[in-house]
Design a protein around this motif. Structure first.
Motif, PDB file in Angstrom:
ATOM      1  N   THR A  68       0.852  -1.188   0.000  1.00 13.24           N
ATOM      2  CA  THR A  68       0.000   0.000   0.000  1.00 13.24           C
ATOM      3  C   THR A  68       0.894   1.247   0.000  1.00 13.24           C
ATOM      4  N   LEU A  69       0.407   2.285  -0.633  1.00 14.10           N
ATOM      5  CA  LEU A  69       1.165   3.527  -0.758  1.00 14.10           C
ATOM      6  C   LEU A  69       0.460   4.650  -0.021  1.00 14.10           C
ATOM      7  N   ASP A  70       1.259   5.593   0.478  1.00 13.52           N
ATOM      8  CA  ASP A  70       0.656   6.765   1.113  1.00 13.52           C
ATOM      9  C   ASP A  70       0.320   7.798   0.035  1.00 13.52           C
ATOM     10  N   ALA A  71      -0.172   8.956   0.439  1.00 13.68           N
ATOM     11  CA  ALA A  71      -0.616   9.990  -0.509  1.00 13.68           C
ATOM     12  C   ALA A  71       0.514  10.458  -1.420  1.00 13.68           C
ATOM     13  N   SER A  72       1.752  10.382  -0.947  1.00 21.18           N
ATOM     14  CA  SER A  72       2.877  10.840  -1.776  1.00 21.18           C
ATOM     15  C   SER A  72       3.434   9.718  -2.655  1.00 21.18           C
ATOM     16  N   GLY A  73       2.833   8.538  -2.565  1.00 21.72           N
ATOM     17  CA  GLY A  73       3.270   7.426  -3.406  1.00 21.72           C
ATOM     18  C   GLY A  73       4.360   6.570  -2.799  1.00 21.72           C
ATOM     19  N   LYS A  74       4.681   6.800  -1.540  1.00 18.21           N
ATOM     20  CA  LYS A  74       5.710   6.007  -0.863  1.00 18.21           C
ATOM     21  C   LYS A  74       5.063   4.800  -0.197  1.00 18.21           C
TER      22      LYS A  74
END
Length: 84
Positions: A68-74
């Motif tokens: 899963t990725l956070d809002a910044s794509g990390k």
């Protein structure tokens, strides 16, 4: 009717081992040069091998996770893969 064959050795097989033997059985049956009684016995073994492969695939699917990725794509973690 004859006793039910013991396929307990199949439970210890890896996916690759079971699939290889299953492919060998299919080849033998497709050639059609196996006597009837032997055909029945190896067909039954093939069914047991097929079930083993299916069970191992289900177990592998249950272990697959997606990142899963956070809002910044990390990457922020994992969650079970929804295969349905």
């Amino acid at each position: 009717m004859a006793d039910t064959p013991d396929h307990s050795d199949i439970k210890a097989m890896s996916f690759e081992q079971a699939l290889k033997e299953l492919e060998s059985i299919v080849d033998r049956l497709e050639k059609g040069d196996v006597e009837l009684e032997a055909s029945i016995l190896i067909y039954e073994r093939g069914e047991a091998l097929k079930r083993r492969c299916e069970d191992l695939l289900r177990q592998a699917e249950a272990r697959v996770e997606k990142i899963t990725l956070d809002a910044s794509g990390k990457p922020k973690g994992t969650e079970p893969l929804d295969i349905g």
